[in-house]
Design an enzyme around this catalytic site. Structure first.
Site, mmCIF file in Angstrom:
data_model
loop_
_atom_site.group_PDB
_atom_site.id
_atom_site.type_symbol
_atom_site.label_atom_id
_atom_site.label_comp_id
_atom_site.label_asym_id
_atom_site.label_seq_id
_atom_site.Cartn_x
_atom_site.Cartn_y
_atom_site.Cartn_z
ATOM 1 N N CYS A 1 0.844 -1.186 0.000
ATOM 2 C CA CYS A 1 0.000 0.000 0.000
ATOM 3 C C CYS A 1 0.889 1.250 0.000
ATOM 4 C CB CYS A 1 -0.941 0.114 1.182
ATOM 5 S SG CYS A 1 -2.116 -1.231 1.268
ATOM 6 N N GLU B 1 17.598 -17.583 -7.687
ATOM 7 C CA GLU B 1 17.174 -16.212 -8.003
ATOM 8 C C GLU B 1 16.656 -16.119 -9.444
ATOM 9 O OE1 GLU B 1 16.296 -13.656 -6.666
ATOM 10 O OE2 GLU B 1 16.684 -11.941 -7.944
ATOM 11 N N TRP C 1 -2.834 -2.676 -1.722
ATOM 12 C CA TRP C 1 -2.471 -4.087 -1.873
ATOM 13 C C TRP C 1 -3.338 -4.791 -0.849
ATOM 14 C CZ3 TRP C 1 -0.642 -8.435 0.582
ATOM 15 C CH2 TRP C 1 -0.004 -9.409 -0.195
ATOM 16 N N GLU D 1 8.065 -14.663 -10.496
ATOM 17 C CA GLU D 1 7.495 -13.385 -10.048
ATOM 18 C C GLU D 1 6.834 -12.610 -11.182
ATOM 19 O OE1 GLU D 1 11.171 -11.832 -8.193
ATOM 20 O OE2 GLU D 1 9.984 -11.428 -6.415
ATOM 21 N N ARG E 1 4.007 -0.194 -4.637
ATOM 22 C CA ARG E 1 3.708 -0.724 -3.299
ATOM 23 C C ARG E 1 2.375 -1.473 -3.255
ATOM 24 N NH1 ARG E 1 6.637 0.862 0.891
ATOM 25 N NH2 ARG E 1 4.879 0.338 2.213
ATOM 26 N N LYS F 1 12.797 -14.980 -10.393
ATOM 27 C CA LYS F 1 12.459 -13.877 -11.304
ATOM 28 C C LYS F 1 11.379 -14.321 -12.290
ATOM 29 C CE LYS F 1 13.656 -11.066 -9.674
ATOM 30 N NZ LYS F 1 14.294 -10.981 -8.416
ATOM 31 N N HIS G 1 18.426 -37.221 -7.322
ATOM 32 C CA HIS G 1 17.809 -37.704 -6.084
ATOM 33 C C HIS G 1 16.290 -37.534 -6.110
ATOM 34 C CE1 HIS G 1 21.690 -38.471 -4.311
ATOM 35 N NE2 HIS G 1 22.095 -37.276 -4.736
ATOM 36 N N ASN H 1 -1.860 1.715 5.794
ATOM 37 C CA ASN H 1 -1.019 0.631 5.299
ATOM 38 C C ASN H 1 -0.703 -0.248 6.512
ATOM 39 O OD1 ASN H 1 2.531 0.664 4.427
ATOM 40 N ND2 ASN H 1 1.083 -0.979 4.268
ATOM 41 N N GLY H 2 -0.946 -1.556 6.409
ATOM 42 C CA GLY H 2 -0.667 -2.441 7.540
ATOM 43 C C GLY H 2 -1.862 -3.306 7.863
ATOM 44 N N LYS I 1 6.290 -4.390 -3.391
ATOM 45 C CA LYS I 1 7.717 -4.082 -3.242
ATOM 46 C C LYS I 1 8.198 -4.259 -1.811
ATOM 47 C CE LYS I 1 11.614 -2.568 -4.893
ATOM 48 N NZ LYS I 1 12.290 -3.638 -5.625
HETATM 49 C C1 F1P Z 1 12.162 -9.134 -0.036
HETATM 50 C C2 F1P Z 1 11.231 -9.546 -1.171
HETATM 51 C C3 F1P Z 1 11.832 -9.242 -2.553
HETATM 52 C C4 F1P Z 1 10.827 -9.551 -3.654
HETATM 53 C C5 F1P Z 1 9.522 -8.771 -3.445
HETATM 54 C C6 F1P Z 1 8.991 -9.065 -2.074
HETATM 55 O O1 F1P Z 1 12.282 -7.754 0.007
HETATM 56 O O2 F1P Z 1 11.001 -10.929 -1.062
HETATM 57 O O3 F1P Z 1 12.987 -9.974 -2.727
HETATM 58 O O4 F1P Z 1 11.355 -9.226 -4.932
HETATM 59 O O5 F1P Z 1 9.749 -7.403 -3.602
HETATM 60 O O6 F1P Z 1 9.997 -8.838 -1.042
HETATM 61 P P1 F1P Z 1 13.403 -6.968 0.815
HETATM 62 O O7 F1P Z 1 13.364 -7.476 2.228
HETATM 63 O O8 F1P Z 1 14.720 -7.233 0.175
HETATM 64 O O9 F1P Z 1 12.974 -5.536 0.720
#
Ligand code: F1P
Length: 585
Positions: A2, A460, A73, A467, A27, A464, A483, A99-100, A580
């Site tokens: 958010c 990683e 969000w 995601e 966000r 990607k 295995h 937010n929260g 994010k």
């Molecule tokens: C950790 C994380 C990111 C992912 C997404 C959700 O964030 O898992 O790696 O790409 O944005 O959060 P952070 O702790 O590095 O900010």
């Protein structure tokens, strides 16, 4: 999660807020809304991304120079117009964004329901507007008192921005969620993140945990949770507005991938001495992180072992109870945003056991910096795309610097500075990766494999693809395939084999042969001619000093995920079901 914004000043609030919301849309982007104060509070909100909402709603018709805004969000209540913020009380004169998560939501809903309040949404946020309405009665019209009484009553995590009809003030508070104050020329802002208003000011106040603030035309006052005035001077930040713009790239993600040729160099200049001194004193080391940052943690664990002979523990934030922390522990918490709730909980748990904390983050003044005994800023600049790219390589560069300083490896430290040239060479071949996508985008399942330090890089790369392209991708330490997972290989399944010519290469080639024997098709990302010769598709890597290769080998995998997402018609900057900074556990 958010994005929230507040504005008070001489300008049309709806315009300032809309622009700011666009910049923090990373966000959360399932609904958005703006409220301004005129003779009465006017609200415009809807479900969807801001660009879609704008087609149906004319935000510029909202007049007034005080206002608040939100991009959501969803946590409490499905995605629809009613649940979009801002929310109001029964009288429509108290209005807020949040937010929260309010944890005593059920109890508040019951209490306020019994008092006759009527709710228009399913959100926990709306309850807070009704709670303020109730508190205002007992506070005999003193809204400031009603506000601080509300903060005592609400449990959970929050950043709030609140205003009230007929009052030129905006009230804000934060606990375990970010909120900064921006100081402009004759205007004041609240924002979840600095990029929201970087084009208007670079002067910020970072509120502490459980602090509150009231903005007025004349400035700001900061308070502790009990409502006692406290002082928080402003700080000048060196992030520029251009850093938070696309600058001709179709997406922030692509821009940020290409920025790595510069950010890798920038991050190699970061001062890590504090962190190194903390580590020298430690009896044991734990690394804490989530998501991409956790994969950086795995690389660091590997480096501590290989370069320093130190055994360390890597703990996923949400699994902190599996870690052992005590007075001799130095816990290194890695988080781009510095706001990830799981990571912060782990940090608090480790602190409670007496551990010292080093925070490794990209965001100035973030919650992690307040919890940590020492902070290292990775210096990647604002990362706007939801998924991590340049912050990952900057984390790696800083972690390499820490490990190499600890090991006293001066020659290698110098080599770290020169890596950006190789990054540039790899990125200049982005067209080769784009070409691969023609065939790969027809596939549904992907297996990324690597050995040693390339295993976290495989993880990683797979993350990607999941995601942003929403494709099933798994990553394995290459030796693990036999295995069990080999059973899943069918005709044409793509294997992405990653690794440079090191002591593991012979075995990686064998693993690739095992896959091919089961009719899988292989994409090799390597500098080794033997591995490339086995492959159906290739991305030939330039020569990189072996120790540093993992930092560079992630680049083609980031590009691959990006071009796959674009080819499949997905928006790489705003992937579904992701945010994010993940501020809920
Ligand atoms: C950790 C994380 C990111 C992912 C997404 C959700 O964030 O898992 O790696 O790409 O944005 O959060 P952070 O702790 O590095 O900010």
């Amino acid at each position: 999660m958010c994005g929230i914004v507040g504005y008070i000043g001489p300008k049309k609030a709806s315009e300032v807020i809309l622009e700011a919301l666009r910049k923090v849309e990373y966000r959360g982007y399932d609904s958005a809304g703006i409220a301004v104060s005129n003779s009465k509070i006017e609200i415009m909100k809807d479900a969807g991304k801001i660009a879609e909402i704008e087609k149906r709603n004319d935000f510029s018709s909202l007049q007034g120079t005080v206002g608040i805004g939100h991009t959501r969000w969803a946590t409490h209540g499905e995605v629809n117009k009613q649940n979009a913020h801002p929310h109001t009380d029964c009288t429509g004169t108290i209005c807020l964004v949040h937010n929260g998560i309010i944890e005593n939501f059920a109890e508040l809903r019951e209490r306020l329901g019994k008092l006759g309040h009527k709710f228009k949404s399913e959100t926990d946020t709306e309850l807070v507007a009704h709670l303020l309405e109730e508190n205002l009665k007992t506070a005999k019209g003193d809204f400031k008192k009603a506000f601080f009484d509300m903060l005592k009553d609400v449990e959970g995590s929050y950043s709030f921005v609140i205003f009230r009809q007929g009052e030129r003030k905006i009230y804000g508070a934060r606990k375990s969620c970010p909120l900064v104050i921006g100081i402009g020329k004759g205007e004041m802002f609240f924002a979840s993140d600095m990029p929201a208003v970087l084009d208007r000011t670079r002067e910020f106040v970072f509120l502490g945990e459980a602090e509150a603030a009231i903005l007025s035309d004349g400035g700001y006052d900061v308070y502790d949770a009990a409502g006692k005035k406290t002082s928080r001077p402003s700080k000048h930040v060196d992030w520029t507005p251009q850093m938070a713009q696309k600058e001709g790239y179709p997406h922030f993600m692509l821009k940020e991938i290409f920025e790595q040729q510069a950010t890798i160099r920038q991050s190699s200049a970061v001062d890590v001495n504090w962190a190194v001194n903390e580590l020298k004193r430690a009896k044991n080391i734990s690394i804490i992180a989530c998501g991409t940052s956790y994969y950086a943690a795995l690389v660091f664990k590997h480096l501590l072992a290989s370069e320093c002979g130190i055994r360390a523990d890597a703990v996923i934030g949400s699994e902190f109870r599996s870690g052992v922390f005590d007075k001799g522990t130095c816990a290194i918490a890695i988080s781009q945003s510095g706001e990830t709730a799981d990571t912060l909980s782990a940090v608090r748990f480790a602190k409670g056991k007496g551990a010292r904390i080093i925070g490794i983050t990209n965001v100035f003044g973030s919650s992690l910096t307040r919890e940590a005994d020492a902070t290292v800023y990775i210096g990647a600049g604002p990362e706007i795309a939801v998924v991590a790219t340049k912050s990952f390589t900057s984390q790696l560069v800083v972690l390499y610097k820490i490990a190499l300083t600890l090991a006293g490896k001066k020659k290698e430290l110098l080599q770290l500075h020169d890596l950006s040239g190789v990054a540039e060479a790899v990125l200049s071949k982005s067209g080769d990766v784009e070409k691969l996508v023609g065939e790969l985008a027809k596939k549904k399942d992907f297996f990324f494999i690597g050995r040693g330090v390339y295993f976290p890089i495989a993880l990683e790369g797979a993350l990607k693809l999941k995601e942003i392209a929403y494709l099933h991708a798994e990553a394995y330490a290459a030796g693990e395939l036999k295995h069990g997972p080999l059973s899943m290989l069918e005709d044409g399944v793509p294997i992405i084999a990653i690794g440079n010519f090191d002591e593991n290469m012979v075995k990686l080639v064998t693993n690739v042969k095992e896959c091919k024997a089961r009719k899988a098709r292989v994409l090799a990302v390597s500098d080794h001619l033997g591995l490339l010769a086995e492959a159906d598709w290739k991305f030939a890597m330039p020569a990189v000093p072996g120790l540093f290769a993992p930092i560079i080998y992630i680049l083609p995998l980031q590009l691959l995920a990006y071009y796959m997402a674009v080819k499949l018609g997905k928006d790489p900057d705003k992937p579904r079901n992701l945010a994010k900074s993940v501020t809920v556990e």
